[in-house]
Design a protein around this motif. Structure first.
Motif, short mmCIF file in Angstrom:
data_model
loop_
_atom_site.label_atom_id
_atom_site.label_comp_id
_atom_site.label_asym_id
_atom_site.label_seq_id
_atom_site.Cartn_x
_atom_site.Cartn_y
_atom_site.Cartn_z
N VAL A 89 37.45 50.95 12.40
CA VAL A 89 37.53 50.43 11.28
C VAL A 89 38.84 50.21 11.24
CG1 VAL A 89 37.29 51.06 8.73
CG2 VAL A 89 35.93 52.57 9.92
N LEU A 90 39.01 49.20 10.72
CA LEU A 90 40.57 48.56 10.04
C LEU A 90 40.60 47.64 9.15
CD1 LEU A 90 42.66 46.99 11.18
CD2 LEU A 90 41.66 44.55 11.66
N GLY A 91 41.47 47.92 8.28
CA GLY A 91 41.73 47.62 5.98
C GLY A 91 43.22 47.28 6.70
N LEU A 92 43.16 46.24 5.37
CA LEU A 92 44.46 45.47 5.19
C LEU A 92 44.39 46.37 3.71
CD1 LEU A 92 46.68 43.79 5.14
CD2 LEU A 92 45.30 41.69 3.96
N TYR A 93 45.72 46.57 3.24
CA TYR A 93 46.08 47.82 2.23
C TYR A 93 47.29 46.03 1.73
CZ TYR A 93 42.91 50.67 4.19
OH TYR A 93 41.82 51.47 5.15
N ASP A 94 47.48 47.12 0.22
CA ASP A 94 48.52 46.83 -0.48
C ASP A 94 49.90 47.52 -0.49
OD1 ASP A 94 47.77 48.55 -2.76
OD2 ASP A 94 46.68 46.24 -3.62
N MET A 95 50.67 47.68 -1.39
CA MET A 95 51.14 48.82 -1.33
C MET A 95 51.12 50.12 -1.94
SD MET A 95 54.05 48.33 0.76
CE MET A 95 55.46 49.24 0.63
N HIS A 96 49.79 50.06 -2.50
CA HIS A 96 49.09 50.94 -3.60
C HIS A 96 48.21 51.26 -2.96
CE1 HIS A 96 51.08 49.36 -8.21
NE2 HIS A 96 51.51 50.02 -6.70
N LEU A 97 48.39 50.97 -1.67
CA LEU A 97 46.89 51.66 -1.10
C LEU A 97 45.28 51.12 -1.25
CD1 LEU A 97 47.77 52.70 1.79
CD2 LEU A 97 49.39 53.55 -0.19
N ASN A 98 45.52 50.28 -2.19
CA ASN A 98 43.88 49.62 -2.68
C ASN A 98 43.67 48.62 -1.22
OD1 ASN A 98 44.18 50.01 -5.60
ND2 ASN A 98 46.05 48.55 -5.59
N PRO A 99 42.33 49.07 -0.75
CA PRO A 99 41.73 48.15 0.29
C PRO A 99 41.56 46.57 -0.31
CG PRO A 99 40.33 49.60 -0.61
CD PRO A 99 41.34 49.76 -1.59
N LEU A 100 42.46 45.76 0.80
CA LEU A 100 42.48 44.40 0.24
C LEU A 100 40.78 43.90 1.42
CD1 LEU A 100 46.02 43.07 0.52
CD2 LEU A 100 44.39 44.07 -1.85
N SER A 101 40.52 43.99 2.64
CA SER A 101 39.70 43.39 3.38
C SER A 101 39.76 44.53 4.22
CB SER A 101 40.11 42.71 4.25
OG SER A 101 40.28 41.41 3.49
N LEU A 102 38.24 44.65 5.45
CA LEU A 102 37.65 46.22 5.65
C LEU A 102 36.95 45.53 7.31
CD1 LEU A 102 37.20 48.73 3.52
CD2 LEU A 102 39.02 49.00 5.29
N THR A 103 36.64 46.16 7.80
CA THR A 103 35.49 45.60 8.84
C THR A 103 35.54 46.74 9.68
OG1 THR A 103 35.06 44.12 10.31
CG2 THR A 103 37.01 44.90 10.27
N ARG A 104 34.39 47.11 10.15
CA ARG A 104 34.07 47.34 11.17
C ARG A 104 33.77 47.53 12.22
NH1 ARG A 104 32.92 52.10 8.92
NH2 ARG A 104 33.43 51.24 6.32
N TRP A 105 33.41 48.12 13.63
CA TRP A 105 32.68 47.73 14.68
C TRP A 105 31.84 48.89 15.45
CZ3 TRP A 105 37.74 46.89 13.53
CH2 TRP A 105 38.34 45.68 13.83
N LYS A 106 31.11 48.85 15.97
CA LYS A 106 30.02 50.41 16.34
C LYS A 106 31.10 50.15 18.49
CE LYS A 106 25.91 51.25 18.46
NZ LYS A 106 23.90 51.52 18.22
#
Length: 397
Positions: A89-106
């Motif tokens: 799983v990869l996530g992009l977060y702001d400095m409040h740790l809110n996820p802005l985008s997420l993606t995952r791979w099998k």
């Protein structure tokens, strides 16, 4: 007052504001041993730099209402990557740790380290483009990965049960740093999961916590005094070698006889049920070849209240409770956080594990840790990896 480490005072103040959410100067002066005028100058400097923002006014205690501060969520951004056996799983977060985008791979047998690096690099560039973010605005990428690891060298050493055969001595930090031109840090996934859960529970002011992930194997992490406990070597899966039945079954050729993983793991559960089906036990799974039974089919059968599958999940959960009690009796955490596919398969698993753990916890209920299922679920490792990067940031431009 606290005794400060060699981190800059600016970073320490940032960390405190980030942890508390919203604070006044008076709140900070109760924690830091600097003068009021020095704190004023520091807060003004951090506000001018955009590191923190004014969020309003607090309640008056007789004088002027205090100015309240919080960290600026869009000052910089963070990337968190979870490299696990089933999904990454990869996530992009702001400095409040809110996820802005997420993606995952099998993580199938085609997902080699080289292919995952390509996928991650492409996803990072896509995320940044979608949100209009420059790569220079990203503090870096944290990785939480299955061990064993050489954390300092940024190498995934030789993880077990990866479908692709080439996951051995992978310099994952170097590979991603060169592709992305940013700082990349590595820790084991259980540790970053606990960092993520600790962040999600920060309002509880937890100092001592235990995290246990039950899946393909058993992974654990512990925290004392708000800091991750680290041993001489990085073996997050060692809890699975805890012996709970002398001369008991063995899951793998190099594991202990009677180890916890032989009773509480996806491979052990699958093998037990396959064996029961082969000897003729009746089940909704009886119509398929035992060799085709996998965890997904078991979860479906459990949802149908199949007696055989329910019996085996209950036994697995009971052994998980025994393992938890052993850890609790040794570490005495305030919070016990449970995650992983086995725990999330059905409420029966969590309920049974907690019942057995409490029954075998020394001095329960006088000593009564709080039990909770993972709040971040399958995003805990990636979120915690982003937390790790924020904690590693030195607070400078």
């Amino acid at each position: 007052m606290i005794t400060h480490s060699n981190r800059s005072i600016k970073k320490q103040v940032f960390d405190r504001i980030s942890y508390l959410g919203t604070v006044s100067k008076a709140d900070l002066l109760q924690y830091f041993s600097i003068t009021s005028s020095s704190m004023t100058r520091l807060l003004e400097e951090m506000t001018a730099q955009g590191i923190i923002v004014v969020s309003g006014l607090g309640s008056s205690t007789g004088g002027r209402k205090p100015i309240l501060f919080q960290t600026n969520p869009s000052y910089r951004y963070l990337l968190g990557l979870d490299i696990s056996r089933i999904h990454s799983v990869l996530g992009l977060y702001d400095m409040h740790l809110n996820p802005l985008s997420l993606t995952r791979w099998k993580m199938d047998d085609a997902m080699s380290p080289e292919r995952l690096v390509d996928e991650v690099a492409d996803a990072v560039h896509r995320f940044l483009t979608e949100h209009g973010i420059s790569s220079s605005d990203v503090l870096g990428m944290g990785i939480g990965a299955v061990g064993p690891l050489d954390q300092q060298a940024g190498i995934i050493v030789e993880p077990e049960f990866f479908p692709a055969p080439s996951w051995k001595n992978v310099p994952i930090c170097q590979l991603l740093s060169e592709r992305l031109d940013m700082t990349v840090k590595l820790d084991n996934g259980a540790n970053t999961a606990l960092m993520g859960e600790h962040w999600a529970l920060r309002n509880e002011r937890i100092q001592h916590a235990l995290y246990v992930h039950a899946g393909v194997n058993i992974r654990s992490a512990a925290m004392s005094g708000g800091q991750i406990l680290r041993g001489a070597v990085d073996t997050e899966g060692a809890i699975g070698q805890m012996i709970i039945q002398a001369n008991g079954p063995r899951l793998r050729d190099n594991s202990n006889y009677g180890a916890l993983e032989a009773f509480v793991s996806v491979p052990a559960l699958e093998e037990r049920i396959r064996t029961q089906l082969k000897i003729g036990r009746k089940s909704v799974l009886s119509g398929i070849s035992p060799d085709h039974v996998n965890f997904a089919t078991l979860v479906d059968a459990l949802a149908q209240d199949d007696p055989l599958v329910k019996e085996q999940f209950t036994e697995t959960a009971a052994y998980l409770g025994i393992g938890l009690a052993n850890l609790i009796n040794a570490l005495h955490p305030e919070y016990v956080i449970l995650g992983g596919p086995l725990v999330g398969a059905h409420p029966l698993v969590l309920d049974t594990a907690l019942e057995v753990a409490k029954k075998n916890t020394y001095h329960y209920p006088e000593y009564s840790p709080v039990f909770t299922q993972s709040l971040l679920l399958d995003e805990a490792v990636a979120t915690g990896a982003a937390v790790m990067m924020m904690q590693a940031w030195d607070g400078e431009e």
